[in-house]
Design a protein around this motif. Structure first.
Motif, mmCIF file in Angstrom:
data_model
loop_
_atom_site.group_PDB
_atom_site.id
_atom_site.type_symbol
_atom_site.label_atom_id
_atom_site.label_comp_id
_atom_site.label_asym_id
_atom_site.label_seq_id
_atom_site.Cartn_x
_atom_site.Cartn_y
_atom_site.Cartn_z
ATOM 1 N N VAL B 135 43.034 58.160 33.188
ATOM 2 C CA VAL B 135 43.206 57.617 34.529
ATOM 3 C C VAL B 135 42.749 58.629 35.582
ATOM 4 O O VAL B 135 42.048 58.276 36.528
ATOM 5 C CB VAL B 135 44.672 57.229 34.757
ATOM 6 N N ASP B 139 39.875 58.276 38.290
ATOM 7 C CA ASP B 139 40.182 58.414 39.702
ATOM 8 C C ASP B 139 39.245 59.416 40.369
ATOM 9 O O ASP B 139 38.855 59.250 41.523
ATOM 10 C CB ASP B 139 41.630 58.876 39.849
ATOM 11 N N PRO B 243 41.978 47.438 31.885
ATOM 12 C CA PRO B 243 42.381 47.140 33.259
ATOM 13 C C PRO B 243 42.159 48.304 34.218
ATOM 14 O O PRO B 243 42.241 48.131 35.424
ATOM 15 C CB PRO B 243 43.878 46.887 33.115
ATOM 16 N N VAL B 244 41.896 49.494 33.677
ATOM 17 C CA VAL B 244 41.952 50.686 34.518
ATOM 18 C C VAL B 244 40.701 50.845 35.381
ATOM 19 O O VAL B 244 40.790 51.055 36.590
ATOM 20 C CB VAL B 244 42.178 51.946 33.663
ATOM 21 N N ALA B 247 40.560 48.421 38.150
ATOM 22 C CA ALA B 247 41.576 48.659 39.173
ATOM 23 C C ALA B 247 41.206 49.855 40.052
ATOM 24 O O ALA B 247 41.389 49.818 41.260
ATOM 25 C CB ALA B 247 42.937 48.887 38.530
ATOM 26 N N LEU B 248 40.699 50.915 39.425
ATOM 27 C CA LEU B 248 40.450 52.136 40.187
ATOM 28 C C LEU B 248 39.070 52.160 40.840
ATOM 29 O O LEU B 248 38.896 52.723 41.908
ATOM 30 C CB LEU B 248 40.598 53.368 39.293
ATOM 31 N N GLY B 251 36.714 46.489 43.326
ATOM 32 C CA GLY B 251 37.069 46.073 44.667
ATOM 33 C C GLY B 251 37.760 44.727 44.639
ATOM 34 O O GLY B 251 38.412 44.370 43.665
ATOM 35 N N ALA B 252 37.587 43.992 45.730
ATOM 36 C CA ALA B 252 38.286 42.725 45.854
ATOM 37 C C ALA B 252 37.779 41.691 44.854
ATOM 38 O O ALA B 252 38.500 40.757 44.525
ATOM 39 C CB ALA B 252 38.125 42.194 47.272
ATOM 40 N N TYR B 255 38.217 41.729 39.704
ATOM 41 C CA TYR B 255 39.458 41.587 38.947
ATOM 42 C C TYR B 255 39.161 41.126 37.526
ATOM 43 O O TYR B 255 38.422 40.167 37.306
ATOM 44 C CB TYR B 255 40.335 40.571 39.667
ATOM 45 N N GLY B 258 42.026 42.160 31.839
ATOM 46 C CA GLY B 258 42.987 43.221 31.535
ATOM 47 C C GLY B 258 43.994 43.381 32.664
ATOM 48 O O GLY B 258 45.198 43.487 32.447
ATOM 49 N N SER C 256 37.564 45.120 51.263
ATOM 50 C CA SER C 256 36.803 45.842 50.236
ATOM 51 C C SER C 256 37.605 45.952 48.956
ATOM 52 O O SER C 256 37.039 46.090 47.879
ATOM 53 C CB SER C 256 36.410 47.234 50.728
ATOM 54 N N GLY C 257 38.916 45.902 49.065
ATOM 55 C CA GLY C 257 39.707 45.944 47.840
ATOM 56 C C GLY C 257 41.181 45.751 48.126
ATOM 57 O O GLY C 257 41.648 45.982 49.243
ATOM 58 N N TYR C 258 41.893 45.279 47.082
ATOM 59 C CA TYR C 258 43.354 45.206 47.149
ATOM 60 C C TYR C 258 43.867 46.382 46.331
ATOM 61 O O TYR C 258 43.730 46.401 45.111
ATOM 62 C CB TYR C 258 43.861 43.862 46.605
#
Lengths: 392, 305, 404
Positions: B135, B139, B243-244, B247-248, B251-252, B255, B258, C256-258
């Motif tokens: 993670v 990041d 999912p990582v 998520a990191l 963006g919007a 999705y 995961g 841009s993101g949630y």
């Protein structure tokens, strides 16, 4: 040692016509400071079966790999049919190789293994089928085409490797200890077959081996290599009977070495008796002769009281060991000056020789050969000879 | 067992016959079957059962054979789960292909072009990012790829991209993260496969008139297929369900399935929905992998052993 | 090294939620399937225990020498790996504290301890910190918490700010006292935005397209929409929720993101110019190289939330836990913690302690740490779900915005 180098090519078939099939000129290969091949010059006649014999590390495989294009020589030149191929990549050389472990393509079946080279040369499809089948048949592999190459016995793999190389009809075929992985029985049959095939296809074979029997059985000529050079080269019988050096003499088989001194142009044993021997391949004057070599099987034993046939050389010795081998027996003798003799005799008649007997050992005038003093190059131990892998 | 022993006692030679008739393939396959049951079948079936339950985390869930959940999820949901599945497959597939394209030359270089004493160091280099948490190193990329990060600002300074250019938050960033995080899983099996190729086989190909390109295509590539096969399994499965990275680095609009499973389970406590989604994911991956294995042959799996 | 990078790794209350998630996802899916699998999953409400007489419970408890304290990472004063406040507590009471920063986020921590709580076993923790929200409601509704004996919490009575007294999610502070408070408002980067930001409408300004950050916490997301609509989330109705999604859906194309807690990095890095934000994060960013970030309370109002200390059922040392709660609610101890944590202090008088004793005017004078009393008027709490169905209804309303 340079004195020992003497080439001899006259006894070979077809050697007269045109350029040699292969010519190596002053070929040298250095690996990190050590010389694997040392200024080697050699010619192979077209269509001959040439055996390169030597112990492990003598440079024979390196020589073969330079011919195949897998190693670049440090210096020197390689000619194939008169054309300089020293720097030609291996895939452009009209030379094929049977590798020591066969190196079959494990992902391809037998047919595709054999067809590999033809496909690279863009041979016509139907022609490929015909040629491959023909070669499978030549090697007794009919019906094996669809077998995965990984599911073959050692002998079958070797045949595939051979077919795979031969099908391309190269000008020279290199064989790198091809019998190494086979057991003794298959080895014998393969030797006979290999000889037959070579005669049938008429391609020049360069056969690398450390097995002197194999080299002598197969080779039209052989060269015995040591430390990057050859010490003797010629037809097997000549090299066996009149080896150039003690190393060659001992590498090809057992050999009695008798120390001699020169006395008014004559050679004498330590007990003062006269020895008659051939100059062999020594090009030197008799002054340099220090030893006379005699093969054990060339000597005859005469028990006390036996009638001694008149032969040129004789000496008296005491029996120290007798080893009965069925067809033959091996005897060890101690000579008057404390030396040892090794004699092999066929068990033709009943003999009544016992340990401790004093006997007369005789041999003909052509059976002894001159040798220079023992060379100062490190002795090759038997362990070295057995290993079949070569440096590097 | 006693009857067998009795029979063996009666006929001395029969033990060997009995063993050879019954043993190796069947007994050995039990281990594999046990493995499958333990680590695939039990989770799959219990996941399936949970998905068919209804209830909530307060009152509890009971098994009501609610097959309806699958149509709810895929047809009648406000949340476009089907899109997430497709999106995840595209991300995973693209990442897998990119991994092959990047990892193969790396593995090839290490296997064939590097002196043996450097090999271990280079392999370690491939693995070095694993010394940092998955993670955290993902990041880190979020910093590097940020709009004010070094990559985007450099590209902007060089006028290679417009002022509105983003990396972070795009599908490309997610796929890039997937590739980065899984590259070693592709490099290592390919390296192992390449390393096992006998150099003399390559020499044999050269000897048989194959130039460099042909040697690669006709021997190296087919002989390393097992490694690619293994790498594809590892990377594809791990990226599709991941999912990582989305998520990191996403963006919007990135999705993934995961994330959906994770949010359904942890945040929404919809155990049945989470179970239905993961059952579908497992089934889907199972089917894809089955087809993949059928096409590319089981011998590849054998070669891995 | 880029200070942003460094801060990104060390940021306080920056629970690396994904850390646990990624590791927990596979195991969790396997785990809950296999463990709870075959024939149904027991609910948290199935446990009995609503009829405990808490007076006699407390009467039976004896003081022990230990306290097991579960908190979030980087959420207590720390100097060379030691906490002064905890050391003072041990010195004063002789209670040794096992402090573990194990809570990455409410949901995974709840999922971790729920099986033991449901089985009536000890979780190994006496004290834990939960944000008000569904998990805390669940803990209370399921009787998973020990009711507090306020006769032993005189300092709370004396020093607690109005903001943390009698919250809607736990009337009368029956089960919880606040550890830290935070505000959710809007933050923006003055480097990119040179006009005044005043309203939630600014989160939907097309000028910021592609640079708007929203939270992936659907509670925060929904509350922002409700406030924008002029509805106080505490008293909102499902109809309001549905209505509020219109604005979110419209605004989505600018987003841009949630983001989870990483939203603040995105703001610092310039990925986002304007975002939903927590006050404490912005205060910390201001102190560590990002003075150009600005937190604003939107004119429609802001959200206030609390991280709360609770005593878990089955706790081995409830008296120690209660003693720590009381010990914390003093200007000195709350001041020591606050001077490091920088969220919103539940003890207003700690301001003087920080100013006079710790001599840190930046913290003491910050309205983000010690807000004026008038902040109450513009701050609203989260909606408190009556039951799971309501919670699920909220999820069903807002998740499609995030999950798309």
């Amino acid at each position: 040692m340079a004195a020992a180098h003497r080439e001899e090519g006259s006894s070979v078939r077809k050697s007269g016509e045109g350029a040699a099939a292969v010519r190596l000129e002053h070929l040298t290969k250095e690996f990190e400071g050590s010389l694997a091949v040392d200024d080697l010059s050699l010619e192979l006649a077209a269509g001959e079966f040439f055996a390169l014999l030597g112990p492990s590390g003598c440079g024979k495989t390196t020589t073969l790999r330079m011919l195949g294009g897998f190693e670049k020589p440090t210096s020197g030149k390689i000619y194939l049919g008169g054309e300089d191929i020293t720097w030609t990549p291996s895939y452009k050389r009209d030379i094929n190789t049977v590798f020591q472990s066969y190196a079959l393509f494990p992902h391809l079946n037998v047919f595709e293994n054999v067809a590999f080279g033809l496909r690279r040369k863009n041979v016509d499809k139907s022609e490929i089928g015909r040629l491959v089948e023909e070669h499978l048949e030549l090697l007794g592999l009919s019906g094996f085409g669809r077998r995965p190459s990984t599911q073959l016995s050692g002998g079958q793999q070797q045949r595939v490797a051979l077919a795979r190389a031969l099908v391309n009809r190269p000008r020279v075929l290199l064989l790198d200890e091809p019998m190494g992985a086979l057991d003794a029985k298959i080895r014998k049959t393969m030797q006979v077959e290999l000889k037959r095939i070579q005669r049938e296809v008429g391609i020049t074979f360069l056969y690398v081996t450390h097995d002197q029997d194999e080299a002598m059985a197969l080779g039209d000529r052989l060269a015995v290599m040591r430390a990057g050079r050859y010490e003797d080269l010629g037809a097997p019988q000549r090299v066996y009977d009149q080896p150039a050096t003690q190393f060659v003499a001992e590498f090809l088989g057992a050999c009695n070495l008798l120390p001699v001194t020169l006395d008014h142009g004559e050679l004498r044993l330590p007990d003062g008796s006269l020895v008659v021997a051939r100059p062999g391949t020594m090009e030197s004057t008799p002054q340099l002769v220090a030893q006379v070599g005699v093969r054990p099987e060339k000597m005859s034993i005469h028990a006390e009281g036996d009638e001694v046939v008149s032969r040129s050389n004789r000496l008296v010795a005491t029996v120290t060991t007798i080893t009965y081998l069925g067809a033959s027996s091996e005897y060890e003798f101690e000579t008057a000056w404390g030396g040892h003799l090794h004699v092999v005799a066929q068990n033709i008649d009943d003999r009544h020789i016992r340990l401790g007997d004093r006997v007369t050992v005789t041999w003909g005038e052509t059976h002894g050969f001159w040798l220079p003093a023992p060379s100062d190059v490190a002795e090759v131990t038997s362990a070295d000879v057995i290993m079949d892998d070569e440096a590097p | 067992m006693t009857t067998i022993q009795a029979r063996i006692a009666k006929e001395p030679g029969s033990l060997r016959r009995w063993v050879s008739r019954h043993s190796p393939p069947y007994w050995l396959s039990l281990v594999g079957v046990g493995w499958m049951v333990l680590f695939f079948l039990i989770p799959l079936i219990s996941g399936l059962i949970v998905s068919l339950e209804t209830g909530n985390p307060v009152k509890g869930y009971t098994l009501t054979w609610n097959w309806h959940i699958y149509s709810q999820i895929f047809v009648h949901s406000d949340i476009p789960y089907t899109t997430f599945f497709i999106r995840s497959l595209i991300y995973g597939g693209s990442a897998t292909i990119l991994c092959i394209l990047i990892a193969y030359p790396m593995a090839y270089y290490i296997a064939f072009r590097v002196s043996p004493r450097w090999k271990n160091s280079l392999l370690l280099l491939v693995l070095i990012s694993f010394f940092i948490s998955f993670v955290i190193r993902t990041d880190m990329w979020a910093f590097v790829l940020a709009d004010q990060g070094i990559v985007v600002t450099t590209l902007r300074h060089l006028h290679l991209v417009s002022a509105n250019f983003h990396i972070l938050g795009t599908a490309g960033a997610v796929i890039g993260g997937d590739v980065y995080n899984n590259l070693a899983f592709m490099v290592l099996p390919i390296y192992v496969a390449l390393e096992r190729i006998d150099v003399r086989i390559l020499e044999a190909a050269r000897d048989l008139y194959a130039n460099s390109r042909q040697t690669f295509l006709k021997t190296v590539l087919p002989l390393s297929r097992a490694g690619i096969f293994a790498g594809v399994l590892l990377v594809f499965i791990s990226t599709v369900g991941d999912p990582v990275n989305s998520a990191l680095l996403g963006g919007a609009n990135t999705y993934t399935i995961g994330q959906a499973i994770q949010d359904a389970y942890l945040n929404n406590q919809q155990f049945n929905v989470a179970a239905a989604l993961s059952t579908m994911l497992m089934l889907m991956l199972g089917v894809i992998m089955f087809i993949y294995a059928r096409i590319f042959g089981t011998e590849n799996i054998e070669n891995l052993v | 090294m880029d200070p942003a990078l460094f801060r990104g790794l060390t940021q306080r209350r920056l629970p690396r939620r994904e850390l646990l998630r990624s590791a927990g996802l596979g195991a969790g899916l396997l785990g809950f399937s296999a463990l709870l699998g075959a024939c149904g999953i027991a609910g948290s409400a199935s446990r009995e225990g609503s009829d405990v007489n808490w007076d006699s419970f407390w009467a039976q408890q004896r003081k022990t020498g230990v306290l097991n304290f579960a908190n979030w990472p980087l959420y207590i004063d720390t100097e060379h790996g030691r906490s002064q406040s905890l050391a003072l507590f041990t010195k004063a009471t002789g209670i040794k504290v096992n402090y573990e920063a194990v809570i990455q986020n409410n949901e995974p921590f709840y999922a971790t301890i729920e099986p033991q709580l449901a089985a009536g076993e000890s979780t190994g923790y006496d004290l834990a910190v939960f944000t008000n929200g569904w998990n805390l409601t669940q803990l209370i509704d399921s009787n998973f918490l020990v009711e507090l004996d306020h006769s032993k919490l005189p300092n709370f009575q004396r020093y607690a700010s109005d903001l943390v007294r009698n919250p809607n999610y736990d009337p009368g502070n029956k089960h919880s006292v606040t550890w830290q408070t935070g505000f959710t408002g809007i933050a923006y980067n003055t480097k990119y935005i040179d006009r005044e930001i005043t309203s939630f409408d600014d989160l939907a300004d097309p000028a910021f397209s592609g640079h708007v950050g929203m939270m992936n916490d659907n509670v925060e997301l929904g509350c922002a929409a409700l406030l924008h609509m002029g509805v106080n989330p505490e008293v909102s109705t499902p109809k309001d929720w549905q209505e509020s999604t219109k604005w979110l859906k419209k605004q989505r194309r600018l987003v841009s993101g949630y983001y989870d807690q990483s939203y603040i990095q995105h703001l610092e890095n310039g990925d986002t110019w304007i975002t939903q934000a927590w006050s404490g994060d912005v205060f910390q960013a201001n102190q560590s190289g990002y003075p150009h970030l600005k937190f604003v309370v939107p004119k429609e109002g802001q959200i206030v939330w609390h991280d709360n200390m609770v005593i878990l059922r089955g706790a081995q040392n409830p008296v120690s836990a209660l003693e720590w709660m009381n010990f914390y609610y003093t200007p000195k101890i709350a001041g020591i913690v606050e001077n490091w944590v920088n969220y919103v202090c539940p003890v207003p008088e700690a301001q003087r302690y920080i100013m006079d004793v710790l001599k840190d005017p930046t913290v003491a004078n910050s309205p983000l740490v010690f807000p004026s009393a008038s902040i109450d008027a513009v701050s609203h709490g989260y909606y408190v779900y009556k039951d799971y169905d309501e919670y699920q209804q909220w999820n069903d309303t807002y998740n499609p915005i995030i999950e798309s």
